[in-house]
Design a protein around this motif. Sequence first.
Motif, PDB file in Angstrom:
ATOM      1  N   GLY B 102       9.336  20.784  -5.657  1.00 35.22           N
ATOM      2  CA  GLY B 102       9.394  21.120  -7.078  1.00 35.22           C
ATOM      3  C   GLY B 102       9.134  19.929  -7.977  1.00 35.22           C
ATOM      4  N   GLU B 103       9.668  18.767  -7.582  1.00 33.14           N
ATOM      5  CA  GLU B 103       9.556  17.588  -8.455  1.00 33.14           C
ATOM      6  C   GLU B 103       8.285  16.791  -8.219  1.00 33.14           C
ATOM      7  OE1 GLU B 103      11.519  17.167 -10.864  1.00 33.14           O
ATOM      8  OE2 GLU B 103      13.152  18.509 -10.298  1.00 33.14           O
ATOM      9  N   LEU B 104       7.752  16.839  -6.985  1.00 33.01           N
ATOM     10  CA  LEU B 104       6.663  15.919  -6.646  1.00 33.01           C
ATOM     11  C   LEU B 104       5.326  16.595  -6.371  1.00 33.01           C
ATOM     12  CD1 LEU B 104       8.588  13.477  -4.298  1.00 33.01           C
ATOM     13  CD2 LEU B 104       8.033  13.157  -6.686  1.00 33.01           C
ATOM     14  N   ASP B 105       5.365  17.793  -5.855  1.00 27.82           N
ATOM     15  CA  ASP B 105       4.135  18.545  -5.516  1.00 27.82           C
ATOM     16  C   ASP B 105       3.221  17.705  -4.626  1.00 27.82           C
ATOM     17  OD1 ASP B 105       1.421  20.158  -7.328  1.00 27.82           O
ATOM     18  OD2 ASP B 105       2.423  20.690  -5.468  1.00 27.82           O
ATOM     19  N   LEU B 106       2.150  17.141  -5.184  1.00 27.16           N
ATOM     20  CA  LEU B 106       1.178  16.428  -4.348  1.00 27.16           C
ATOM     21  C   LEU B 106       1.540  14.967  -4.091  1.00 27.16           C
ATOM     22  CD1 LEU B 106      -2.082  17.839  -5.975  1.00 27.16           C
ATOM     23  CD2 LEU B 106      -1.125  18.479  -3.787  1.00 27.16           C
ATOM     24  N   TRP B 107       2.562  14.463  -4.774  1.00 29.49           N
ATOM     25  CA  TRP B 107       2.939  13.056  -4.612  1.00 29.49           C
ATOM     26  C   TRP B 107       3.784  12.852  -3.364  1.00 29.49           C
ATOM     27  CZ3 TRP B 107       1.390   8.989  -7.604  1.00 29.49           C
ATOM     28  CH2 TRP B 107       0.742   9.306  -8.806  1.00 29.49           C
ATOM     29  N   SER B 108       3.606  11.686  -2.781  1.00 37.65           N
ATOM     30  CA  SER B 108       4.441  11.326  -1.633  1.00 37.65           C
ATOM     31  C   SER B 108       5.584  10.444  -2.137  1.00 37.65           C
ATOM     32  CB  SER B 108       3.620  10.540  -0.611  1.00 37.65           C
ATOM     33  OG  SER B 108       3.197   9.310  -1.174  1.00 37.65           O
ATOM     34  N   ILE B 109       6.592  10.278  -1.272  1.00 40.36           N
ATOM     35  CA  ILE B 109       7.627   9.278  -1.586  1.00 40.36           C
ATOM     36  C   ILE B 109       7.412   8.089  -0.656  1.00 40.36           C
ATOM     37  CG2 ILE B 109       9.402  10.806  -2.528  1.00 40.36           C
ATOM     38  CD1 ILE B 109      10.727  10.820   0.243  1.00 40.36           C
ATOM     39  N   THR B 110       7.624   6.913  -1.202  1.00 41.98           N
ATOM     40  CA  THR B 110       7.509   5.699  -0.386  1.00 41.98           C
ATOM     41  C   THR B 110       8.793   4.899  -0.569  1.00 41.98           C
ATOM     42  OG1 THR B 110       6.447   4.569  -2.231  1.00 41.98           O
ATOM     43  CG2 THR B 110       5.012   5.448  -0.569  1.00 41.98           C
ATOM     44  N   LYS B 111       8.984   3.991   0.336  1.00 41.63           N
ATOM     45  CA  LYS B 111      10.202   3.177   0.252  1.00 41.63           C
ATOM     46  C   LYS B 111      10.013   2.175  -0.887  1.00 41.63           C
ATOM     47  CE  LYS B 111      11.873  -0.296   3.148  1.00 41.63           C
ATOM     48  NZ  LYS B 111      12.436  -0.802   4.399  1.00 41.63           N
ATOM     49  N   LEU B 112      10.947   2.199  -1.836  1.00 40.15           N
ATOM     50  CA  LEU B 112      10.871   1.242  -2.937  1.00 40.15           C
ATOM     51  C   LEU B 112      11.627  -0.034  -2.588  1.00 40.15           C
ATOM     52  CD1 LEU B 112      11.416   3.460  -6.125  1.00 40.15           C
ATOM     53  CD2 LEU B 112       9.285   2.807  -5.025  1.00 40.15           C
ATOM     54  N   ALA B 113      12.773   0.128  -1.962  1.00 34.53           N
ATOM     55  CA  ALA B 113      13.596  -1.050  -1.661  1.00 34.53           C
ATOM     56  C   ALA B 113      14.687  -0.688  -0.670  1.00 34.53           C
ATOM     57  CB  ALA B 113      14.244  -1.572  -2.946  1.00 34.53           C
ATOM     58  N   PHE B 223      -1.066   0.957 -14.476  1.00 32.32           N
ATOM     59  CA  PHE B 223       0.145   1.038 -13.638  1.00 32.32           C
ATOM     60  C   PHE B 223      -0.214   1.495 -12.231  1.00 32.32           C
ATOM     61  CE2 PHE B 223       4.612   1.535 -12.752  1.00 32.32           C
ATOM     62  CZ  PHE B 223       4.658   2.560 -11.822  1.00 32.32           C
ATOM     63  N   TYR B 224      -1.187   2.396 -12.137  1.00 34.20           N
ATOM     64  CA  TYR B 224      -1.501   2.967 -10.830  1.00 34.20           C
ATOM     65  C   TYR B 224      -2.477   2.120 -10.005  1.00 34.20           C
ATOM     66  CZ  TYR B 224       1.034   7.112 -12.217  1.00 34.20           C
ATOM     67  OH  TYR B 224       2.030   7.976 -12.593  1.00 34.20           O
ATOM     68  N   GLU B 225      -2.990   1.026 -10.606  1.00 40.29           N
ATOM     69  CA  GLU B 225      -3.932   0.172  -9.857  1.00 40.29           C
ATOM     70  C   GLU B 225      -3.307  -0.324  -8.553  1.00 40.29           C
ATOM     71  OE1 GLU B 225      -6.235  -1.631 -13.785  1.00 40.29           O
ATOM     72  OE2 GLU B 225      -4.946  -2.929 -12.581  1.00 40.29           O
ATOM     73  N   GLU B 226      -2.049  -0.725  -8.638  1.00 35.63           N
ATOM     74  CA  GLU B 226      -1.393  -1.276  -7.435  1.00 35.63           C
ATOM     75  C   GLU B 226      -1.314  -0.214  -6.339  1.00 35.63           C
ATOM     76  OE1 GLU B 226       2.265  -3.370  -8.383  1.00 35.63           O
ATOM     77  OE2 GLU B 226       2.900  -3.080  -6.285  1.00 35.63           O
ATOM     78  N   GLY B 227      -1.014   1.018  -6.768  1.00 31.64           N
ATOM     79  CA  GLY B 227      -0.940   2.114  -5.808  1.00 31.64           C
ATOM     80  C   GLY B 227      -2.282   2.389  -5.153  1.00 31.64           C
ATOM     81  N   ILE B 228      -3.366   2.202  -5.915  1.00 32.55           N
ATOM     82  CA  ILE B 228      -4.719   2.417  -5.372  1.00 32.55           C
ATOM     83  C   ILE B 228      -5.052   1.279  -4.410  1.00 32.55           C
ATOM     84  CG2 ILE B 228      -7.167   2.649  -5.918  1.00 32.55           C
ATOM     85  CD1 ILE B 228      -6.272   3.527  -8.777  1.00 32.55           C
ATOM     86  N   ILE B 232      -1.309   3.635  -1.366  1.00 35.27           N
ATOM     87  CA  ILE B 232       0.008   4.252  -1.145  1.00 35.27           C
ATOM     88  C   ILE B 232      -0.102   5.766  -1.206  1.00 35.27           C
ATOM     89  CG2 ILE B 232       2.322   4.521  -2.126  1.00 35.27           C
ATOM     90  CD1 ILE B 232       2.058   1.627  -3.133  1.00 35.27           C
ATOM     91  N   ASP B 233      -0.896   6.264  -2.172  1.00 41.02           N
ATOM     92  CA  ASP B 233      -0.920   7.710  -2.397  1.00 41.02           C
ATOM     93  C   ASP B 233      -2.231   8.047  -3.106  1.00 41.02           C
ATOM     94  OD1 ASP B 233      -0.366  10.385  -3.242  1.00 41.02           O
ATOM     95  OD2 ASP B 233       1.768   9.928  -3.319  1.00 41.02           O
ATOM     96  N   THR B 234      -2.945   9.063  -2.599  1.00 44.09           N
ATOM     97  CA  THR B 234      -4.222   9.423  -3.236  1.00 44.09           C
ATOM     98  C   THR B 234      -4.011   9.902  -4.668  1.00 44.09           C
ATOM     99  OG1 THR B 234      -4.072  11.656  -2.304  1.00 44.09           O
ATOM    100  CG2 THR B 234      -5.369  10.050  -1.059  1.00 44.09           C
ATOM    101  N   GLU B 235      -2.805  10.328  -4.995  1.00 47.82           N
ATOM    102  CA  GLU B 235      -2.516  10.755  -6.362  1.00 47.82           C
ATOM    103  C   GLU B 235      -2.598   9.596  -7.347  1.00 47.82           C
ATOM    104  OE1 GLU B 235      -3.074  14.118  -5.872  1.00 47.82           O
ATOM    105  OE2 GLU B 235      -1.901  14.109  -7.724  1.00 47.82           O
ATOM    106  N   CYS B 236      -2.440   8.372  -6.858  1.00 50.52           N
ATOM    107  CA  CYS B 236      -2.561   7.201  -7.741  1.00 50.52           C
ATOM    108  C   CYS B 236      -3.977   7.137  -8.313  1.00 50.52           C
ATOM    109  CB  CYS B 236      -2.253   5.907  -6.988  1.00 50.52           C
ATOM    110  SG  CYS B 236      -0.541   5.756  -6.500  1.00 50.52           S
ATOM    111  N   LEU B 237      -4.965   7.333  -7.452  1.00 49.95           N
ATOM    112  CA  LEU B 237      -6.351   7.294  -7.925  1.00 49.95           C
ATOM    113  C   LEU B 237      -6.611   8.463  -8.866  1.00 49.95           C
ATOM    114  CD1 LEU B 237      -9.221   6.091  -7.797  1.00 49.95           C
ATOM    115  CD2 LEU B 237      -9.681   7.597  -5.868  1.00 49.95           C
ATOM    116  N   HIS B 238      -6.087   9.624  -8.511  1.00 51.25           N
ATOM    117  CA  HIS B 238      -6.312  10.812  -9.343  1.00 51.25           C
ATOM    118  C   HIS B 238      -5.733  10.595 -10.752  1.00 51.25           C
ATOM    119  CE1 HIS B 238      -6.624  14.922 -10.630  1.00 51.25           C
ATOM    120  NE2 HIS B 238      -5.320  15.071 -10.690  1.00 51.25           N
ATOM    121  N   THR B 239      -4.512  10.060 -10.795  1.00 52.39           N
ATOM    122  CA  THR B 239      -3.860   9.851 -12.093  1.00 52.39           C
ATOM    123  C   THR B 239      -4.575   8.755 -12.887  1.00 52.39           C
ATOM    124  OG1 THR B 239      -1.800  10.425 -10.991  1.00 52.39           O
ATOM    125  CG2 THR B 239      -1.616   9.557 -13.202  1.00 52.39           C
TER     126      THR B 239
END
Lengths: 246, 501
Positions: B102-113, B223-228, B232-239
């Motif tokens: 419900g909250e993330l849909d196509l996004w993945s979760i990654t370890k932040l810390a 902000f999403y450059e680092e994710g690309i 980390i997540d293909t949604e970073c490029l999409h966003t």
Amino acid sequence: MRILASYSIKGGVGKTAAAVNLAYQFSQESKRTLLIDLDPQGASGFYFKIKPKKKFRSHTLIDKKESLFPYIRESDYEGLDVLPSSMGYRHLDIKLDDVKKSKDVLKKSFKELKDEYDIVLLDCPPNITLLSENVFNAVESIIVPVIPTPLSERTFKQLIEFLDTHDFKAHRLIPFFSMVEKRKTIHHDSMEKLRDKYGNFMNTVIPRSADIERMGVHKKPVQCIAPKRIGGIAFRDLGREILMKL
Amino acid sequence: MSLVFINDNLTGAVSQINPLLNESFTLIDIDLQQYTGSLWDSVDQRLLRKGLSVLKMNDLWQMWDLNLWIGTCEGTEKSLLREKPMFWQEFNAGAFQDTLKGELDLWSITKLADIQWVQKNVKVLNADEKQVAEIIFFEVDGQTYVKLRCLRGYEDELKVIETAVKHAGNTPVPQHWVNVFLYKKNISIFNEVSLTELLPTGEIPIRRAVSDMILNYLHTARFYEEGIINDIDTECLHTYRVSIRKIRSLLSIIKDIYPPEDWQMLKVEFKEFQQETNRLRDLDVFLMEEDNYKVLLPEKFRDLLEPLFKQAQTDREQTYIKVKELLSTESYKTKARNLESYFEQAYKIPPTVESRKTTKEVAQHHIKRIYRKMVKEIQLINVNTADEHIHELRIIGKKLRYLLEFFDPILDHSAQDKLLKALKKIQNDLGKFNDLSVQIASMTEKTETIPENDKEHLLPLGILIGVLYHQYQEQRNIVLESIQTFTTAKIKSYVNAITEV
């Protein structure tokens, strides 16, 4: 949201114990549950150690402009809230009589709860009044505790006939046997007779149990006092059976 | 519910507060508990923004409600544990999976810390021995925090408890403790400014409004450059691309608010940003659709598509490296910084006639203009219209949709909602039509890479193209019917209300 009532014409049949223990069980089955105590005696609230807020007035229940939310209180059990009773409920019938479409007042009052709760369970006083008629119009099903004796058979029949005149069909009743003493032949015979005549009695039977009687001492549902004894197990199973039926 | 900060160790905390509460309350102390685990969220902290967090402790995943500071549900993975980005589908069914979905849909979760904390929960009971609140003390990274959890209906009691806690020498901390924790770990917190904050009124000059909006989208993209870069997540490029697309849309619709040579430069720069990532996005979308393509074929042909997707995966890896290198170059970073600087200082640029107009005036003008253009296009479309014109309609519709979204805070809310709902419906239909067209073109292109005599691999592609083409024709009929709903008097009345005709 499903609205149910624990109701009986007769007092002393285990109605409030049923309301309290079933509300608890529903919440344990991950249903967001609200127990509304409509009995001026306030026994349901007592079992959860919950008193009404000082500002709570009985007319809040029937006033379209007032919300119930500020008066709902969280129990000590996750997912279970209680709207405790008010002594003012003894005058509720008089107040209801003054209202237009007086039999649908509760149904309208409960609409605001629909996004917040999966189940609303009403603990009703043992009488037939305008308030009871409001309850019949508001609920999906009525949970009816029946002590299996010949007198209770008569009372149950009266209830069905009365409900039928108010267009509340028998299949919406969820009767179950309460305070059963298996060693008593009269209980055994009455249960057999009632099951044969009315096919909708729950399979789970609630036994007469000292643990259930001690709920008032501990002020907890029986499943918390004695989870592994017959009283606790029976209400756990009854709660699950009712949820399967819904 | 308030959050306070105390300068004390956990064991002393209860004894500090107890004397300050009156006799109506009793504190029931629960033992100190130590927790070790890791904090997980999407790259842009979507869960955190909703007051949630995923904590992984040993093999157990827990969803935590950060306001209540309790775990609300647990999850288990379907396959073996690995520390990689996780999607909701990789967890077993249940409340945990439902929440992630419900909250993330196509996004993945990654370890932040990684995170360790010590916690003590204290129940507060009233004179009837009913619990009315909970005081939660916890120590993270050498800092001790206190959270107060009120049980519903006991707000008056909470005020008394809160006073006692504050009088025990505490200072309120405005930020959520997780934000503080992430900040100290040098983890960037996503912070997109809402349109309502950017557009408090329709009277502000259009150049200021557009510059602020573009800057906001540019910050989001960056902000999403680092994710690309870290894949980390293909949604970073999409966003990232959606943000750039919105900027380009703003610049193309609202002309003449910047000097012509500047506007030309901006168009070229943002077009380049978009184009450099086109191929990677196409490959990501193609690979995401793998299962959907396979089910269109009879089972015996499905494995024959494997080489196609394998090749696409190889292409993807190579294309990703190019994009990663590009985004890491000094020249890209300098370009991006210069663009940020341009919009930050746009107020210094000499005004144009158009730039002096109010945001509301300009927004209404363009909404009216593009709506009329759209209606005119629809009226020219019939069963014999070439597909290109239908695709063109989608592009016009997208501009109108963006306009309605960009200027949402200053438009008639009810009319804007209804118009947007109607527009989204036909845009979805047009979008599906376009997707099918792109898929057919892509598959046809792939047939050209397979030798003519390789019937084994050409056959499944041929079947797939056939199925897609059939869907394409059906979708075209749906579109022809659907677009007519946009030419009604009702839609016109919404536009009139928005543009105050």
